[in-house]
Each structure stands twice: as structure tokens, then as C-alpha cells.
Scaffold this motif. Structure first.
Motif, PDB file in Angstrom:
ATOM      1  N   PRO A  24      49.720  26.793  29.070  1.00 45.34           N
ATOM      2  CA  PRO A  24      48.266  26.875  28.866  1.00 45.34           C
ATOM      3  C   PRO A  24      47.493  27.101  30.157  1.00 45.34           C
ATOM      4  O   PRO A  24      46.328  27.490  30.121  1.00 45.34           O
ATOM      5  N   ASN A  25      48.130  26.857  31.289  1.00 44.83           N
ATOM      6  CA  ASN A  25      47.468  27.053  32.579  1.00 44.83           C
ATOM      7  C   ASN A  25      47.851  28.389  33.230  1.00 44.83           C
ATOM      8  O   ASN A  25      47.711  28.557  34.438  1.00 44.83           O
ATOM      9  N   PHE A  26      48.318  29.351  32.416  1.00 42.85           N
ATOM     10  CA  PHE A  26      48.805  30.604  32.999  1.00 42.85           C
ATOM     11  C   PHE A  26      47.710  31.352  33.739  1.00 42.85           C
ATOM     12  O   PHE A  26      47.992  32.113  34.670  1.00 42.85           O
ATOM     13  N   ARG A  27      46.442  31.140  33.365  1.00 43.08           N
ATOM     14  CA  ARG A  27      45.361  31.913  33.978  1.00 43.08           C
ATOM     15  C   ARG A  27      45.252  31.668  35.480  1.00 43.08           C
ATOM     16  O   ARG A  27      44.804  32.542  36.225  1.00 43.08           O
ATOM     17  N   ARG A  28      45.658  30.491  35.921  1.00 39.64           N
ATOM     18  CA  ARG A  28      45.570  30.209  37.359  1.00 39.64           C
ATOM     19  C   ARG A  28      46.564  31.050  38.161  1.00 39.64           C
ATOM     20  O   ARG A  28      46.440  31.183  39.373  1.00 39.64           O
ATOM     21  N   HIS A  29      47.555  31.610  37.457  1.00 39.93           N
ATOM     22  CA  HIS A  29      48.550  32.440  38.130  1.00 39.93           C
ATOM     23  C   HIS A  29      48.221  33.927  38.057  1.00 39.93           C
ATOM     24  O   HIS A  29      48.952  34.746  38.612  1.00 39.93           O
ATOM     25  N   ARG A  30      47.160  34.293  37.368  1.00 40.93           N
ATOM     26  CA  ARG A  30      46.824  35.699  37.188  1.00 40.93           C
ATOM     27  C   ARG A  30      46.280  36.292  38.477  1.00 40.93           C
ATOM     28  O   ARG A  30      45.358  35.744  39.103  1.00 40.93           O
ATOM     29  N   LEU A  31      46.848  37.407  38.868  1.00 33.23           N
ATOM     30  CA  LEU A  31      46.404  38.069  40.098  1.00 33.23           C
ATOM     31  C   LEU A  31      45.002  38.627  39.930  1.00 33.23           C
ATOM     32  O   LEU A  31      44.169  38.545  40.846  1.00 33.23           O
ATOM     33  N   TYR A  32      44.719  39.201  38.748  1.00 35.11           N
ATOM     34  CA  TYR A  32      43.455  39.905  38.564  1.00 35.11           C
ATOM     35  C   TYR A  32      42.402  39.020  37.902  1.00 35.11           C
ATOM     36  O   TYR A  32      41.696  39.440  36.982  1.00 35.11           O
ATOM     37  N   SER A  33      42.318  37.786  38.368  1.00 35.78           N
ATOM     38  CA  SER A  33      41.305  36.874  37.853  1.00 35.78           C
ATOM     39  C   SER A  33      39.933  37.323  38.342  1.00 35.78           C
ATOM     40  O   SER A  33      39.806  38.076  39.313  1.00 35.78           O
ATOM     41  N   SER A  34      38.900  36.866  37.677  1.00 32.88           N
ATOM     42  CA  SER A  34      37.531  37.221  38.080  1.00 32.88           C
ATOM     43  C   SER A  34      37.264  36.819  39.524  1.00 32.88           C
ATOM     44  O   SER A  34      36.638  37.548  40.290  1.00 32.88           O
ATOM     45  N   ARG A  35      37.772  35.643  39.906  1.00 32.69           N
ATOM     46  CA  ARG A  35      37.549  35.166  41.273  1.00 32.69           C
ATOM     47  C   ARG A  35      38.205  36.090  42.280  1.00 32.69           C
ATOM     48  O   ARG A  35      37.579  36.483  43.287  1.00 32.69           O
ATOM     49  N   ASN A  36      39.462  36.461  42.034  1.00 30.25           N
ATOM     50  CA  ASN A  36      40.158  37.334  42.977  1.00 30.25           C
ATOM     51  C   ASN A  36      39.528  38.719  43.043  1.00 30.25           C
ATOM     52  O   ASN A  36      39.478  39.342  44.110  1.00 30.25           O
ATOM     53  N   MET A  37      39.057  39.218  41.900  1.00 30.60           N
ATOM     54  CA  MET A  37      38.412  40.526  41.888  1.00 30.60           C
ATOM     55  C   MET A  37      37.127  40.494  42.715  1.00 30.60           C
ATOM     56  O   MET A  37      36.835  41.424  43.468  1.00 30.60           O
ATOM     57  N   LYS A  38      36.375  39.423  42.600  1.00 28.17           N
ATOM     58  CA  LYS A  38      35.140  39.304  43.372  1.00 28.17           C
ATOM     59  C   LYS A  38      35.436  39.250  44.865  1.00 28.17           C
ATOM     60  O   LYS A  38      34.753  39.878  45.680  1.00 28.17           O
ATOM     61  N   LEU A  39      36.479  38.489  45.232  1.00 28.46           N
ATOM     62  CA  LEU A  39      36.837  38.394  46.643  1.00 28.46           C
ATOM     63  C   LEU A  39      37.290  39.742  47.176  1.00 28.46           C
ATOM     64  O   LEU A  39      36.950  40.137  48.304  1.00 28.46           O
ATOM     65  N   ALA A  40      38.049  40.487  46.386  1.00 27.79           N
ATOM     66  CA  ALA A  40      38.547  41.792  46.812  1.00 27.79           C
ATOM     67  C   ALA A  40      37.386  42.764  47.014  1.00 27.79           C
ATOM     68  O   ALA A  40      37.388  43.577  47.942  1.00 27.79           O
ATOM     69  N   ARG A  41      36.368  42.690  46.174  1.00 27.18           N
ATOM     70  CA  ARG A  41      35.211  43.595  46.294  1.00 27.18           C
ATOM     71  C   ARG A  41      34.455  43.350  47.591  1.00 27.18           C
ATOM     72  O   ARG A  41      33.904  44.265  48.193  1.00 27.18           O
ATOM     73  N   ARG A  42      34.435  42.092  48.042  1.00 26.89           N
ATOM     74  CA  ARG A  42      33.743  41.780  49.283  1.00 26.89           C
ATOM     75  C   ARG A  42      34.419  42.397  50.497  1.00 26.89           C
ATOM     76  O   ARG A  42      33.804  42.622  51.538  1.00 26.89           O
ATOM     77  N   HIS A  43      35.740  42.678  50.350  1.00 27.47           N
ATOM     78  CA  HIS A  43      36.497  43.213  51.473  1.00 27.47           C
ATOM     79  C   HIS A  43      36.738  44.708  51.363  1.00 27.47           C
ATOM     80  O   HIS A  43      37.599  45.245  52.042  1.00 27.47           O
ATOM     81  N   ARG A  44      35.967  45.391  50.532  1.00 26.99           N
ATOM     82  CA  ARG A  44      36.187  46.822  50.332  1.00 26.99           C
ATOM     83  C   ARG A  44      35.967  47.582  51.635  1.00 26.99           C
ATOM     84  O   ARG A  44      35.048  47.366  52.354  1.00 26.99           O
TER      85      ARG A  44
END
Length: 319
Positions: A299-319
Motif C-alpha cells: 500500500p505504500n508503493f507510491r513512495r517508491h515511484r520515481l515520477y511522483s508529483s514531488r519529484n517532477m516538481k523538483l526536476a522542473r526547477r533544475h531544467r
């Protein structure tokens, strides 16, 4: 579902663009891609973010500035690939053939075919895989799987482009698999896209650059049924000049009877092709969207997802 008026208009616009670009040369298309990438980049937030996340995973020791440069180069090549579709599908056949100025490792493909057990070409999303399809279907009896586009009116145009040199396209279902098996048993060549994430139940997790990636088990099944030989094939873009085809020996693990081991060999083979020039791989694809935790019902698989909303937001900041 009936085709909407909007879909028909979109399809006509795309088809018209392909016809227009089919008359351009690889040099002109590469030049155009450079200008277009600069214009499009601010609007490709998802693609840029996914690319950065993927590069952080597969090249963890690469300096951040180098990752950023590789991400930009990758986007340029992806834009070039899209612009080159009309050229590959509708351009003058002699001109497309002339744009393939180097062929490396053709002997591996010939030996695989001459084995009498068929040849499987692993064709990852690297460079321009449509140019690879053009060359394979022009030179061999060649069968490949095909999934119709979301814009249904484009289907006959794409099919005609991919089949114009003799390729046989088969659906991505059990009928298509049966057709691939028949082609291999006739000693022919078939093409497989090895780096698309399959639906649940059609794959296993195998390492891809050290991270578990859900990988299709189609190749292990085909090898087990036919003893076919496996070769990796790519069409590397030579900016402004044309293309160089590379046929590489597949990782020996692809022949394992264990599906997980065979799939690890598939992914290692893809890694070997990417090493030719990492910028030409399609890094904007979510290759790691499924996780082992999700498969086993954690049930906690979402914490392991690479493309989570949080990670996507962080990646956009480093474009």
C-alpha cells in the motif's frame, strides 16, 4: 468510438506537415530541429522533467551541469526524430537509402538469419528507429509489431509509410505474436521494441541501469519457441549528414530459459546501444513508472515511484 471533427482536423494538419517535411534533407531537418527545440522547450515541462529524473537515476555520478546538457541534447534529438518521420515514411526511397551512409555489424544480422532459426532485432528508441525499419524492410523479409496511433485517421498513413518497402506489420496481441513466430520459423527477421513498459502480467522486473524496470517477456518466449538469434539494431543520427546503422551482439543472457535472466539480458543489450551516444535515446519516456512494491500490493508503493508529483516538481526547477 467515432472520430471527432477535431481529431480529423488534427490528423490532416499532422499529415500535411509530414508531406511537407518529406521533401527536406537530413541536414535541413537537423537545422530546423535546433531552432524548434529552443521554441518548444518552455512548453515541454513534463518531457523535460521526466528526462532529468531518468538521467539522475541512470547516471548518478554525472555532474549536474553535464546532466542538464545531456537533457538538452536529448530533447534536440527527440525533436529531430519527430521532424524526420515524414522523410522516413514518405521521402523519396532512393534519397532515404542514400542518407544511410554507414552500416556497422551487418555480418551479425546476416549470420543470425543464415542460422535458419530466424533473427530477432531489438530496436530500442534510439536515434531514428523508423530509418532502421526502412533499411530492414528494404533488405530482408521483415515483420514488426504495430500499435495504431491515438489519432485514428493517421493509421493508414503510418502503416503505408512503414510497409512501403515490404515490411509486414502485425498487431500487438496474441495474433501478432503468432505472426512473429511464423516469420521466425520461416527463417525471417522480426523487430521488437524492447524498452516499452508492458501491461501487468506481460513482463517481469529486471535491472535497467541498476534500477528495476518492468520488462516485456515477449523476447524470452519467442527465443524459447524458435531458438532464434538476437541482435540489437539502431539508426544513429549523424547530425547534418544522415544516419549510421549499428547491429550489435545481444547480451548472452537473452538466451536463458529463465525469463527474468533473459529480460536482464534484453535491458543490458539496450544499455549497450545507448552507450553509442546517450543523447540519442528517448529519455522522456517513463521507463520506471511501475515498481516491484506496486506489483506485490504494498500500500505504500507510491513512495517508491520515481515520477511522483514531488519529484517532477523538483526536476522542473533544475531544467
Amino acid at each position: 468510438m467515432p472520430t471527432s471533427f477535431q481529431q480529423r482536423i488534427q490528423a490532416r494538419a499532422v499529415a500535411g506537415l509530414w508531406r511537407l517535411l518529406s521533401h527536406a534533407s537530413p541536414r535541413q531537418l537537423w537545422t530546423l530541429s535546433q531552432s524548434l527545440t529552443a521554441i518548444l522547450q518552455p512548453f515541454l515541462k513534463r518531457e523535460c522533467a521526466v528526462t532529468r529524473l531518468n538521467l539522475e537515476v541512470v547516471y548518478p555520478d554525472m555532474p549536474e551541469d553535464d546532466q542538464a546538457m545531456l537533457a538538452r541534447d536529448s530533447l534536440r534529438h527527440s525533436t529531430a526524430t519527430m521532424l524526420e518521420l515524414g522523410f522516413a515514411w514518405q521521402g523519396n526511397e532512393d534519397k532515404v537509402a542514400a542518407s544511410i551512409i554507414e552500416v556497422h555489424g551487418e555480418r551479425l544480422l546476416e549470420e543470425a538469419r543464415q542460422s535458419g532459426q530466424g533473427a530477432i532485432v531489438l530496436a530500442p528508441h534510439f536515434g531514428n528507429w523508423e530509418v532502421l525499419n526502412f533499411w530492414l524492410s528494404r533488405n530482408f523479409d521483415f515483420t514488426a509489431m504495430y500499435e495504431p496511433p491515438k489519432l485514428e485517421p493517421l493509421d493508414p498513413i503510418i502503416r503505408a509509410g512503414r510497409e512501403r518497402c515490404g515490411a509486414s506489420l502485425v498487431p500487438t496481441n496474441s495474433r501478432g505474436v503468432a505472426a512473429l513466430l511464423k516469420a521466425l520459423k520461416r527463417g525471417q527477421a522480426v523487430g521488437i521494441l524492447p524498452d516499452q513498459e508492458p501491461g501487468w502480467g506481460s513482463g517481469v522486473f529486471a535491472p535497467f541501469f541498476g534500477r528495476p524496470a518492468y520488462t516485456a517477456t515477449l523476447l524470452p518466449k519467442l527465443v524459447a519457441r524458435t531458438n532464434a538469434r538476437v541482435v540489437t539494431g539502431v539508426a544513429q543520427r549523424l547530425p547534418g549528414r544522415g544516419y549510421a546503422l549499428h547491429f550489435l551482439a545481444a547480451d548472452e543472457r537473452v538466451y536463458s530459459e529463465d525469463e527474468a535472466t533473459s529480460c536482464a539480458g534484453v535491458n543490458a543489450s539496450v544499455e549497450g546501444a545507448i552507450a553509442l551516444e546517450p543523447a540519442q535515446y528517448q529519455w522522456e519516456y517513463k521507463r520506471f513508472s511501475k515498481t516491484p512494491e506496486e506489483e506485490c500490493g504494498d500500500p505504500n508503493f507510491r513512495r517508491h515511484r520515481l515520477y511522483s508529483s514531488r519529484n517532477m516538481k523538483l526536476a522542473r526547477r533544475h531544467r
